[in-house]
Design a protein around this motif. Structure first.
Motif, PDB file in Angstrom:
ATOM      1  N   PRO A 108      -4.595   2.062   5.822  1.00  0.00           N
ATOM      2  CA  PRO A 108      -5.308   2.318   7.083  1.00  0.00           C
ATOM      3  C   PRO A 108      -6.830   2.314   6.896  1.00  0.00           C
ATOM      4  O   PRO A 108      -7.351   2.835   5.903  1.00  0.00           O
ATOM      5  CB  PRO A 108      -4.814   3.709   7.488  1.00  0.00           C
ATOM      6  CG  PRO A 108      -3.502   3.868   6.794  1.00  0.00           C
ATOM      7  CD  PRO A 108      -3.645   3.135   5.498  1.00  0.00           C
ATOM      8  N   GLY A 109      -7.517   1.696   7.841  1.00  0.00           N
ATOM      9  CA  GLY A 109      -8.973   1.712   7.842  1.00  0.00           C
ATOM     10  C   GLY A 109      -9.620   0.715   6.912  1.00  0.00           C
ATOM     11  O   GLY A 109     -10.856   0.667   6.814  1.00  0.00           O
ATOM     12  N   GLY A 110      -8.819  -0.106   6.231  1.00  0.00           N
ATOM     13  CA  GLY A 110      -9.384  -1.077   5.298  1.00  0.00           C
ATOM     14  C   GLY A 110      -9.360  -2.487   5.845  1.00  0.00           C
ATOM     15  O   GLY A 110      -9.176  -2.707   7.042  1.00  0.00           O
TER      16      GLY A 110
END
Length: 337
Positions: free
Chosen positions: A148-150
């Motif tokens: 997540p978030g990458g």
């Protein structure tokens, strides 16, 4: 109850350059052993020796007993398993297990949290990789994919697996983990199995298993006229596992010995071992415990004791100890008739 036991050979850890068991594995294959298994802890890995033996054999199945979850992300284990399965013509049996906090936190530097949930998630991801139906995603929480978030995106395995379903076995000792093996796995790898007690200890946990579910028990086998020496060999192994293979407050091996009916002895053994009084810890292990989890003595005695295993839920004996062809043949004849 398994009237027709299957037979495998468990080699344990690869320890040193001289420990090339190729001739042993070739003998086991000639003699009709169904499988050969290797292990890992914090020394040799489980897959490399199997690749070595797999390149030199053609029929015997190749098992990991067990590959530790925290050693590799699930996609790495799935890739390694797929590759080895392809190279050996579909002979891999993938045993995986959570290990314990002492190794997971001390060796891999990973938190030992929610082993049941982590195991379930791990196996689900591996199966998504092998099936190759779509790019692999997982909501987590233990192995979220993509991160997540990458900048990552869902990916699909480049190589087409030889088999979209590689058999998965779980190394498990607690009843909940055994129940998970029965629910999601093709087999269970008990390290310590006392045949007369398995049904009482794990009958409920195994009740959800599929008909072909394999209970592949690791069993020390020592063919000898010196029963005392054989018992002492098993007791030395138990001294280490009960006393030192686990944290003081969380030792799964000591726990399983307790569930066998030796809780007070297990507590005392661990106490003595951690105090450095290892000879006393060794002496505190009951002979009946060492005898109960192994097959020891002359061939006639082993033949008699095999009946206890045939009447138990065990379906495969993974024998540990024999390394010469005459002994392997004698054990084969007893087990397979």
């Amino acid at each position: 109850m398994a009237d027709d036991l299957r037979l495998g050979l468990n080699l344990g850890y690869w320890q040193r350059n001289a420990d090339d068991a190729t001739e042993v594995v070739l003998a086991a294959e000639r003699l009709g052993y169904e499988s050969v298994w290797t292990a890992e802890a914090y020394g040799s890995d489980a897959f490399t020796p199997l690749a070595w033996y797999g390149a030199r054999t053609s029929r015997i199945k190749l098992g990991t007993s067990v590959a530790q979850l925290s050693a590799r992300p699930p996609v790495t284990t799935a890739m390694t398993a797929m590759t080895l399965d392809h190279l050996t013509g579909g002979r891999l049996l993938l045993g995986v297990g959570a290990s314990g906090p002492q190794v997971v936190e001390g060796w891999y530097g990973q938190p030992f949290a929610a082993p049941l949930a982590r195991t379930r998630e791990y196996v689900e991801i591996m199966r998504k990789v092998w099936r190759r139906e779509e790019p692999v995603t997982s909501p987590g929480p233990h192995y979220p994919l993509p991160l997540p978030g990458g900048l990552g995106k869902p990916l699909k395995l480049i190589t087409h697996p030889l088999r979209p379903e590689i058999p998965v076995y779980l190394g498990a000792e607690g009843p909940k983990n055994v129940a998970l093996a029965a629910e999601i796995g093709q087999g269970w790898l008990p390290l310590f199995a006392f045949p007369e007690k398995i049904e009482a200890m794990y009958g409920d946990a195994l009740s959800g298993a599929k008909p072909a579910f394999d209970v592949a028990a690791m069993v020390m086998v020592v063919v000898t006229d010196d029963l005392r020496a054989a018992l002492d060999g098993v007791k030395m192994m138990l001294t280490l596992y009960i006393g030192g293979m686990g944290a003081k407050t969380r030792n799964f091996h000591a726990d399983i010995i307790g569930r066998m009916g030796y809780a007070e002895q297990a507590r005392r053994i661990q106490e003595l071992y951690l105090a450095g009084r290892r000879d006393e810890a060794f002496a505190a292990i009951p002979d009946e415990l060492a005898d109960g989890i192994a097959l020891l003595g002359p061939l006639g005695r082993i033949r008699e004791r095999l009946e206890l295993w045939r009447r138990s839920p065990v379906t495969t004996l993974l024998v540990m100890g024999p390394r010469d062809e005459p002994t392997l043949r004698a054990v084969r004849d007893l087990v397979l008739g």
